[in-house]
Write a protein that holds these residues in place. Structure first.
Motif, PDB file in Angstrom:
ATOM      1  N   PHE A  48       0.811  -1.211   0.000  1.00 35.60           N
ATOM      2  CA  PHE A  48       0.000   0.000   0.000  1.00 35.60           C
ATOM      3  C   PHE A  48       0.844   1.261   0.000  1.00 35.60           C
ATOM      4  N   ASP A  49       0.168   2.345  -0.332  1.00 31.88           N
ATOM      5  CA  ASP A  49       0.677   3.660  -0.697  1.00 31.88           C
ATOM      6  C   ASP A  49       1.023   3.591  -2.180  1.00 31.88           C
ATOM      7  N   SER A  50       0.393   4.476  -2.941  1.00 36.49           N
ATOM      8  CA  SER A  50       0.522   4.415  -4.395  1.00 36.49           C
ATOM      9  C   SER A  50       1.969   4.513  -4.861  1.00 36.49           C
ATOM     10  N   ARG A  51       2.792   5.272  -4.152  1.00 37.23           N
ATOM     11  CA  ARG A  51       4.188   5.423  -4.584  1.00 37.23           C
ATOM     12  C   ARG A  51       4.968   4.115  -4.429  1.00 37.23           C
ATOM     13  N   VAL A  52       4.664   3.387  -3.366  1.00 34.95           N
ATOM     14  CA  VAL A  52       5.305   2.086  -3.161  1.00 34.95           C
ATOM     15  C   VAL A  52       4.810   1.096  -4.218  1.00 34.95           C
ATOM     16  N   ILE A  53       3.516   1.126  -4.487  1.00 41.05           N
ATOM     17  CA  ILE A  53       2.933   0.197  -5.465  1.00 41.05           C
ATOM     18  C   ILE A  53       3.542   0.405  -6.852  1.00 41.05           C
ATOM     19  N   VAL A  54       3.598   1.661  -7.310  1.00 35.63           N
ATOM     20  CA  VAL A  54       4.104   1.892  -8.671  1.00 35.63           C
ATOM     21  C   VAL A  54       5.593   1.574  -8.768  1.00 35.63           C
ATOM     22  N   GLU A  55       6.322   1.766  -7.681  1.00 29.20           N
ATOM     23  CA  GLU A  55       7.739   1.380  -7.665  1.00 29.20           C
ATOM     24  C   GLU A  55       7.855  -0.125  -7.898  1.00 29.20           C
ATOM     25  N   TYR A  56       7.029  -0.887  -7.201  1.00 28.00           N
ATOM     26  CA  TYR A  56       7.033  -2.346  -7.350  1.00 28.00           C
ATOM     27  C   TYR A  56       6.641  -2.751  -8.771  1.00 28.00           C
ATOM     28  N   LEU A  57       5.576  -2.164  -9.283  1.00 28.60           N
ATOM     29  CA  LEU A  57       5.081  -2.529 -10.603  1.00 28.60           C
ATOM     30  C   LEU A  57       6.099  -2.222 -11.702  1.00 28.60           C
ATOM     31  N   ASP A  58       6.840  -1.143 -11.545  1.00 30.67           N
ATOM     32  CA  ASP A  58       7.805  -0.784 -12.584  1.00 30.67           C
ATOM     33  C   ASP A  58       8.959  -1.782 -12.640  1.00 30.67           C
ATOM     34  N   HIS A  59       9.141  -2.547 -11.555  1.00 33.26           N
ATOM     35  CA  HIS A  59      10.213  -3.536 -11.526  1.00 33.26           C
ATOM     36  C   HIS A  59       9.760  -4.920 -11.984  1.00 33.26           C
ATOM     37  N   VAL A  60       8.471  -5.246 -11.804  1.00 35.28           N
ATOM     38  CA  VAL A  60       8.025  -6.610 -12.099  1.00 35.28           C
ATOM     39  C   VAL A  60       7.750  -6.835 -13.576  1.00 35.28           C
ATOM     40  N   SER A  61       7.634  -5.770 -14.351  1.00 32.59           N
ATOM     41  CA  SER A  61       7.401  -5.921 -15.784  1.00 32.59           C
ATOM     42  C   SER A  61       8.413  -5.079 -16.560  1.00 32.59           C
ATOM     43  N   PRO A  62       9.014  -5.663 -17.608  1.00 34.42           N
ATOM     44  CA  PRO A  62       9.977  -4.913 -18.409  1.00 34.42           C
ATOM     45  C   PRO A  62       9.322  -3.971 -19.413  1.00 34.42           C
ATOM     46  N   VAL A  63       8.001  -4.029 -19.505  1.00 32.48           N
ATOM     47  CA  VAL A  63       7.274  -3.195 -20.479  1.00 32.48           C
ATOM     48  C   VAL A  63       7.218  -1.749 -19.987  1.00 32.48           C
ATOM     49  N   ALA A  64       7.517  -0.825 -20.882  1.00 30.14           N
ATOM     50  CA  ALA A  64       7.315   0.611 -20.632  1.00 30.14           C
ATOM     51  C   ALA A  64       7.823   1.063 -19.274  1.00 30.14           C
ATOM     52  N   HIS A  65       9.130   1.055 -19.093  1.00 34.42           N
ATOM     53  CA  HIS A  65       9.688   1.539 -17.823  1.00 34.42           C
ATOM     54  C   HIS A  65       9.316   3.007 -17.629  1.00 34.42           C
ATOM     55  N   LEU A  66       8.727   3.300 -16.479  1.00 40.43           N
ATOM     56  CA  LEU A  66       8.205   4.640 -16.199  1.00 40.43           C
ATOM     57  C   LEU A  66       9.038   5.401 -15.182  1.00 40.43           C
ATOM     58  N   ILE A  67       9.965   4.697 -14.512  1.00 37.86           N
ATOM     59  CA  ILE A  67      10.848   5.319 -13.524  1.00 37.86           C
ATOM     60  C   ILE A  67      12.283   5.038 -13.961  1.00 37.86           C
ATOM     61  N   PRO A  68      13.072   6.068 -14.259  1.00 33.18           N
ATOM     62  CA  PRO A  68      14.448   5.844 -14.710  1.00 33.18           C
ATOM     63  C   PRO A  68      15.299   5.178 -13.631  1.00 33.18           C
ATOM     64  N   GLY A  69      16.317   4.455 -14.080  1.00 29.64           N
ATOM     65  CA  GLY A  69      17.232   3.826 -13.133  1.00 29.64           C
ATOM     66  C   GLY A  69      18.368   4.748 -12.728  1.00 29.64           C
ATOM     67  N   GLU A  70      18.732   5.666 -13.607  1.00 37.33           N
ATOM     68  CA  GLU A  70      19.833   6.590 -13.324  1.00 37.33           C
ATOM     69  C   GLU A  70      19.423   7.552 -12.206  1.00 37.33           C
ATOM     70  N   PRO A  71      20.264   7.707 -11.182  1.00 38.54           N
ATOM     71  CA  PRO A  71      19.857   8.441  -9.979  1.00 38.54           C
ATOM     72  C   PRO A  71      19.306   9.848 -10.210  1.00 38.54           C
ATOM     73  N   LYS A  72      19.958  10.656 -11.049  1.00 38.70           N
ATOM     74  CA  LYS A  72      19.521  12.044 -11.205  1.00 38.70           C
ATOM     75  C   LYS A  72      18.181  12.142 -11.921  1.00 38.70           C
ATOM     76  N   THR A  73      18.015  11.391 -13.002  1.00 37.77           N
ATOM     77  CA  THR A  73      16.735  11.440 -13.715  1.00 37.77           C
ATOM     78  C   THR A  73      15.631  10.767 -12.899  1.00 37.77           C
ATOM     79  N   ARG A  74      16.011   9.749 -12.142  1.00 30.86           N
ATOM     80  CA  ARG A  74      15.047   9.111 -11.254  1.00 30.86           C
ATOM     81  C   ARG A  74      14.537  10.118 -10.223  1.00 30.86           C
ATOM     82  N   MET A  75      15.454  10.922  -9.695  1.00 30.02           N
ATOM     83  CA  MET A  75      15.085  11.937  -8.710  1.00 30.02           C
ATOM     84  C   MET A  75      14.115  12.952  -9.320  1.00 30.02           C
ATOM     85  N   VAL A  76      14.316  13.305 -10.587  1.00 30.51           N
ATOM     86  CA  VAL A  76      13.422  14.247 -11.251  1.00 30.51           C
ATOM     87  C   VAL A  76      12.007  13.681 -11.316  1.00 30.51           C
ATOM     88  N   VAL A  77      11.897  12.434 -11.768  1.00 31.63           N
ATOM     89  CA  VAL A  77      10.580  11.816 -11.933  1.00 31.63           C
ATOM     90  C   VAL A  77       9.891  11.616 -10.584  1.00 31.63           C
TER      91      VAL A  77
END
Length: 202
Positions: free
Chosen positions: A61-90
């Motif tokens: 629970f908590d939408s931010r935790v959920i979307v973090e999990y979902l972005d890792h379980v599927s390789p389709v359409a990565h929505l959160i960058p892995g690179e620290p600086k761009t990840r921080m922006v998003v």
């Protein structure tokens, strides 16, 4: 997996859009967490939606935790960058959009109280937060097509869900006139199937 949420929750909408964009199959269980007999606390001790229930029965629970999990379980359409600086922006834009949503929800709930019970100071505080947040989001977007790069990220999804909630619950706020760039982003997002399919009921 199963998503427990309300159809009008902007946080739940964010998760539903991410699920659809990443083509992750799920079961939708619609619940109203405000009802006295709500089953939501059985999934989330905080009594809030959305809640993602995994195959093994674990609740996320908590939408931010959920979307973090979902972005890792599927390789389709990565929505959160892995690179620290761009990840921080998003994630920073997501936090800002969610903060504006928090203020909007607080206003809506306060207005549901009787006039004698309402706090004008509290409403003013939330309104100031909301308008500052919109200004900051508009500044962060600038004249770019997306908050980051040349394709949609979680930042755009979070902002779009927040703007949709303002249209649903606080339609008197003319954010489109004040922030034409946010209006362009919202119009572009509105053409995506994930946003069309998750429009909250009027």
């Amino acid at each position: 997996m199963k998503l427990v949420t309300s159809l009008t929750s902007p946080y739940g909408r964010k998760v539903r859009i991410v699920l659809q964009e990443k083509k992750i199959p799920f079961q939708l269980q619609v619940e109203n967490p405000w009802q006295a007999d709500s089953v939501v606390p059985s999934f989330n001790p905080l009594g809030k939606v959305p809640v993602l229930v995994l195959e093994g029965g674990e609740s996320v629970f908590d939408s931010r935790v959920i979307v973090e999990y979902l972005d890792h379980v599927s390789p389709v359409a990565h929505l959160i960058p892995g690179e620290p600086k761009t990840r921080m922006v998003v994630r920073g834009v997501e936090a800002l959009a969610d903060g504006v949503t928090d203020a909007a929800v607080a206003i809506v709930l306060e207005r549901k109280r009787t006039p004698e019970q309402q706090s004008s100071d509290w409403l003013l505080l939330q309104e100031k937060t909301l308008f500052r947040g919109l200004e900051a989001l508009s500044e962060a977007l600038g004249e770019k097509p997306w908050f980051l790069g040349n394709s949609m990220t979680l930042a755009d999804i979070a902002c779009g869900c927040m703007l949709g909630y303002l249209d649903l619950r606080l339609a008197e706020i003319d954010w489109r006139a004040a922030h034409a760039n946010l209006a362009r982003l919202a119009d572009k997002l509105a053409t995506r199937a994930s946003f069309v399919d998750t429009l909250p009921p009027a």
